[in-house]
Design a protein around this motif. Structure first.
Motif, PDB file in Angstrom:
ATOM      1  N   ALA A  10       0.834  -1.209   0.000  1.00  0.00           N
ATOM      2  CA  ALA A  10       0.000   0.000   0.000  1.00  0.00           C
ATOM      3  C   ALA A  10       0.865   1.253   0.000  1.00  0.00           C
ATOM      4  N   ARG A  11       1.918   1.255   0.804  1.00  0.00           N
ATOM      5  CA  ARG A  11       2.823   2.411   0.855  1.00  0.00           C
ATOM      6  C   ARG A  11       3.503   2.616  -0.492  1.00  0.00           C
ATOM      7  N   LEU A  12       3.936   1.508  -1.112  1.00  0.00           N
ATOM      8  CA  LEU A  12       4.594   1.592  -2.414  1.00  0.00           C
ATOM      9  C   LEU A  12       3.656   2.197  -3.454  1.00  0.00           C
ATOM     10  N   LEU A  13       2.400   1.765  -3.453  1.00  0.00           N
ATOM     11  CA  LEU A  13       1.441   2.299  -4.417  1.00  0.00           C
ATOM     12  C   LEU A  13       1.205   3.784  -4.187  1.00  0.00           C
ATOM     13  N   ARG A  14       1.050   4.175  -2.917  1.00  0.00           N
ATOM     14  CA  ARG A  14       0.836   5.600  -2.625  1.00  0.00           C
ATOM     15  C   ARG A  14       2.008   6.434  -3.120  1.00  0.00           C
ATOM     16  N   ARG A  15       3.210   5.966  -2.887  1.00  0.00           N
ATOM     17  CA  ARG A  15       4.389   6.720  -3.334  1.00  0.00           C
ATOM     18  C   ARG A  15       4.412   6.850  -4.852  1.00  0.00           C
ATOM     19  N   ARG A  16       4.115   5.758  -5.532  1.00  0.00           N
ATOM     20  CA  ARG A  16       4.126   5.804  -6.985  1.00  0.00           C
ATOM     21  C   ARG A  16       3.042   6.744  -7.513  1.00  0.00           C
ATOM     22  N   LEU A  17       1.855   6.684  -6.928  1.00  0.00           N
ATOM     23  CA  LEU A  17       0.779   7.575  -7.354  1.00  0.00           C
ATOM     24  C   LEU A  17       1.142   9.031  -7.103  1.00  0.00           C
ATOM     25  N   ALA A  18       1.789   9.289  -5.968  1.00  0.00           N
ATOM     26  CA  ALA A  18       2.189  10.664  -5.644  1.00  0.00           C
ATOM     27  C   ALA A  18       3.234  11.176  -6.618  1.00  0.00           C
ATOM     28  N   VAL A  19       4.191  10.322  -6.985  1.00  0.00           N
ATOM     29  CA  VAL A  19       5.212  10.711  -7.967  1.00  0.00           C
ATOM     30  C   VAL A  19       4.539  11.051  -9.293  1.00  0.00           C
ATOM     31  N   TYR A  20       3.640  10.182  -9.720  1.00  0.00           N
ATOM     32  CA  TYR A  20       2.942  10.410 -10.985  1.00  0.00           C
ATOM     33  C   TYR A  20       2.104  11.678 -10.915  1.00  0.00           C
ATOM     34  N   GLY A  21       1.377  11.850  -9.808  1.00  0.00           N
ATOM     35  CA  GLY A  21       0.539  13.033  -9.660  1.00  0.00           C
ATOM     36  C   GLY A  21       1.346  14.316  -9.654  1.00  0.00           C
ATOM     37  N   ARG A  22       2.399  14.352  -8.855  1.00  0.00           N
ATOM     38  CA  ARG A  22       3.213  15.560  -8.747  1.00  0.00           C
ATOM     39  C   ARG A  22       3.845  15.918 -10.103  1.00  0.00           C
ATOM     40  N   ARG A  23       4.383  14.910 -10.763  1.00  0.00           N
ATOM     41  CA  ARG A  23       5.076  15.170 -12.017  1.00  0.00           C
ATOM     42  C   ARG A  23       4.111  15.632 -13.102  1.00  0.00           C
ATOM     43  N   THR A  24       2.974  14.949 -13.253  1.00  0.00           N
ATOM     44  CA  THR A  24       2.030  15.326 -14.308  1.00  0.00           C
ATOM     45  C   THR A  24       1.399  16.682 -14.036  1.00  0.00           C
ATOM     46  N   VAL A  25       1.130  16.992 -12.772  1.00  0.00           N
ATOM     47  CA  VAL A  25       0.573  18.310 -12.440  1.00  0.00           C
ATOM     48  C   VAL A  25       1.593  19.406 -12.732  1.00  0.00           C
ATOM     49  N   ARG A  26       2.847  19.179 -12.339  1.00  0.00           N
ATOM     50  CA  ARG A  26       3.878  20.196 -12.580  1.00  0.00           C
ATOM     51  C   ARG A  26       4.060  20.450 -14.078  1.00  0.00           C
ATOM     52  N   ILE A  27       4.092  19.386 -14.869  1.00  0.00           N
ATOM     53  CA  ILE A  27       4.263  19.543 -16.313  1.00  0.00           C
ATOM     54  C   ILE A  27       3.090  20.312 -16.907  1.00  0.00           C
ATOM     55  N   PHE A  28       1.869  19.992 -16.463  1.00  0.00           N
ATOM     56  CA  PHE A  28       0.704  20.715 -16.973  1.00  0.00           C
ATOM     57  C   PHE A  28       0.764  22.189 -16.592  1.00  0.00           C
ATOM     58  N   LEU A  29       1.055  22.479 -15.337  1.00  0.00           N
ATOM     59  CA  LEU A  29       1.070  23.871 -14.890  1.00  0.00           C
ATOM     60  C   LEU A  29       2.139  24.681 -15.606  1.00  0.00           C
ATOM     61  N   ARG A  30       3.255  24.044 -15.910  1.00  0.00           N
ATOM     62  CA  ARG A  30       4.317  24.754 -16.630  1.00  0.00           C
ATOM     63  C   ARG A  30       3.899  25.138 -18.042  1.00  0.00           C
ATOM     64  N   SER A  31       2.872  24.478 -18.567  1.00  0.00           N
ATOM     65  CA  SER A  31       2.404  24.792 -19.920  1.00  0.00           C
ATOM     66  C   SER A  31       1.414  25.949 -19.951  1.00  0.00           C
TER      67      SER A  31
END
Length: 673
Positions: free
Chosen positions: A266-287
């Protein structure tokens, strides 16, 4: 208004509701050559009475009608959930404030949403729903005696006023203190997020507090498209966007709601989801356009709520709070939605969360290489302000590159990540080993130096690997080399290169976009990239020397390494001829490039690979291939042997190393080679 024989109050209200529905709640007062304002006296007086009793809108029949109908629909759900949903869809759709869709659009959407294939059956269903809702309305508003018309006329005005006073007393007896506002809340299931996307598209300023936010970027992207379509402006956008994430240590303490029996999974999944969320949000906002203010925050404390504060153009503030349900999947979570009428109750909570979080726009050291092996910091700059195309900044930025590999079936395999718009804002559709800026939490004193064995690059490299794997255990890194990458129009990059053998049984999740590539596949990808760059050079060759000669020489040497000696001769000749005719060689290159393209599967489909990331393209034969050979990657030793035994290829590899490390020359070439 004279009553027709046999009609009762519910029947009259049902007819008036149908008339209002047919016109559209926002268009009741429209007066044109073929339309007169909708007449609904009984419904209007019921709404006015209800507004007076509950301190709702003081004037305007449309605001009062909307106020009554929204509240009544919420209460009607206790009696008939299906009919309440249908009535709400017919009058309001997914709107929380002004209804922007026409009555016909709402009707069509409702028919599709409720699955009616027959227009006749849908008409019967909505008429029945309006009739039952009409019977419910007087009871909801305080009893039939409060309504005008038949019942009110029979009992007399004094009785109506007594009932109204009684209702006022009943409400005041149970009312909270005067400073506490009355809120009308709505609830629903998260489902596919369409309602939330609509709210985002209508908002002017947005503050979002979430745990992992893994779906947020796609929702923001859809919301922005809707906003721009509604505004008829391709550059339309929000004024500000604030997004709060949890730090890793806080995220690890969140109780998992997904029902995993193993807490480590469960912890591993949360970390992976957070990495994906943070990265995709940052890339979108930069656009987003420069005029949009945006910030991503890290919260080191568990927020008191997760949800969104939406500030509308008219000043209204809507609070959309997510109610998580243990052991339920995300679509079955609930949302609670209400208007923060005074604009400070929930708004202040969101502001406090942001104020207690830390802006993740970290500092990047800027400086210069020292003796080709160390980096000396001269200043620091915010990460958002570096590597801007055309900035002509001549600083150096330190980077880490981790050559990841794994042994599977007694074979060593390089693992590279495909850059997509979900994980990168630069060099899209190229393969890369894991790379990252070296960042700092605090400003650095000028003069600080670090090398391959120092903590700052080592920690950054380890974090980069952990980010993709989701593992929090220590990562074993082996210092390997340093390297330089020159840009013509922005900062140069100084790379600290490490190697990392990932555990044999480690399964990388699909969203990491990590793949094992063979040496032949990498060579084929680089070959196509060389052909692409040769075509680009033919189309936009530098006119000044020595940039022109160097550019064509670089392409010629790359073509030799991939077996295109004849074309290499023509490209080298073009470099020394100012007005060379490149049409014939261009046509030959174009045909070769089309035949050598590589299609690669990604998490969301397939993409055409554009090549290798810049530093790794230039350093493929000098750095990557020798490393692959050292760990036993099949085909690496054979390829190095081919280059060593072929005099032309050996000379081409040596010459490229000279050219790619010539700072002044590479700065003068305006295209990427």
């Amino acid at each position: 208004m004279a009553e027709r024989p046999g009609n009762d109050l519910a029947a009259v209200l049902s007819e008036e509701l149908a008339a209002c529905r047919k016109r559209g709640i926002e268009r009741l007062d429209v007066s044109t050559h073929n339309q007169q304002p909708v007449v609904a006296p009984h419904l209007e007086e019921l709404a006015a009475n209800y507004a007076a009793v509950t301190r709702g809108p003081g004037h305007g029949r449309i605001p009062q009608l909307k106020y009554l109908l929204r509240d009544a629909i919420v209460a009607f759900r206790e009696e008939d959930e299906t009919d309440a949903q249908l009535v709400s869809a017919l009058f309001f759709g997914d709107s929380q404030h002004r209804v922007t869709k026409s009555a016909g659009e709402l009707l069509d959407i409702a028919q599709r949403h409720f699955g009616f294939t027959s227009a006749v059956r849908f008409r019967q269903a909505r008429h029945a729903a309006l009739e039952r809702f009409a019977e419910f309305l007087p009871r909801f508003a305080g009893g039939a005696s409060l309504a005008p018309g038949i019942a009110g006329d029979a009992r007399g005005r004094d009785t109506v006023e007594e009932d109204r006073a009684a209702l006022l007393k009943h409400q005041s007896d149970g009312a909270p203190a005067a400073e506490v506002e009355r809120h009308i809340a709505s609830t629903g299931y998260i489902d596919d997020g369409d309602h939330f996307i609509t709210l985002l598209s209508l908002a002017e300023n947005v503050t979002i507090v979430g745990n992992t936010n893994e779906s947020l970027a796609s929702m923001l992207r859809l919301a922005l498209a809707r906003k721009r379509a509604a505004m008829f402006r391709p550059d339309g956008c929000w004024s500000s966007v604030r997004v709060v994430f949890l730090t890793d240590d806080v995220l690890d303490r969140v109780n998992d709601e997904r029902g995993y029996p193993n807490p480590d999974e469960a912890r591993l999944l949360r970390r992976r989801l957070a990495v994906y969320g943070r990265r995709t949000v940052r890339i979108f906002l930069r656009s987003l356009p420069e005029r949009t203010s945006w910030t991503i925050y890290d919260s080191s404390h568990l927020p008191p709520l997760t949800g969104t504060l939406l500030e509308m153009p008219d000043g209204q503030r809507i609070v959309h709070v997510v109610v998580r349900r243990p052991q339920r999947s995300r679509p079955n979570h609930l949302y609670l939605e209400l208007e923060d009428t005074r604009g400070h109750y929930f708004s202040s909570v969101f502001d406090e969360i942001v104020d207690n979080a830390v802006d993740d726009n970290k500092l990047v050291p800027a400086g210069r290489p020292v003796d080709g092996a160390r980096f000396k910091t001269i200043s620091t700059r915010y990460r958002r302000n570096v590597l801007i195309d055309g900035s002509s900044v001549r600083d150096w930025l330190p980077m880490v590159l981790v050559i990841t590999w794994q042994v599977r079936g007694n074979r060593a395999e390089p693992l590279l990540q495909l850059r997509t718009e979900r994980n990168s804002s630069r060099e899209l559709d190229r393969f890369t080993h894991l790379a990252s800026h070296i960042t700092q939490e605090h400003r650095t004193v000028a003069g600080v130096e670090f090398g391959l064995d120092d903590q700052l690059p080592l920690v950054t490299a380890a974090q980069r690997v952990q980010m993709e794997t989701g593992e929090s255990d220590a990562v074993e890194l082996t210092p390997f080399a340093t390297g330089q990458y020159f840009h013509s129009d922005k900062e140069h990059l100084f790379f600290f290169v490490y190697s990392c053998q990932l555990p044999d049984g480690l399964q990388l999740w699909p969203r990491a976009e990590m793949s094992a590539l063979s040496v032949p596949e990498l060579l084929a990808i680089r070959e196509n990239q060389v052909l692409r760059r040769a075509l680009a050079l033919c189309a936009a060759a530098p006119t000044r020397r020595p940039a022109r000669g160097a550019a064509f020489e670089i392409i010629a040497q790359n073509l030799i390494l991939h077996g295109y000696q004849d074309i290499a001769v023509e490209m080298a000749r073009a470099g020394s001829t100012r007005n060379a005719d490149l049409r014939a060689v261009g046509a030959e290159l174009r045909a070769l490039e089309e035949r050598t393209r590589t299609i690669w599967p990604t998490y969301e489909g397939e993409t055409e690979v554009a090549g290798l990331s810049g530093f790794q393209f230039r350093e493929f034969f000098r750095t990557l291939l020798p490393f692959y050979a050292s760990v036993g990657v099949p085909g690496a030793v054979q390829q190095l042997t081919i280059i060593r035994d072929d005099e032309a290829k050996r000379a081409a590899a040596d010459r490229l190393s000279e050219l790619y490390t010539h700072e002044r020359l590479m700065e003068s070439i305006p295209i990427e080679l």
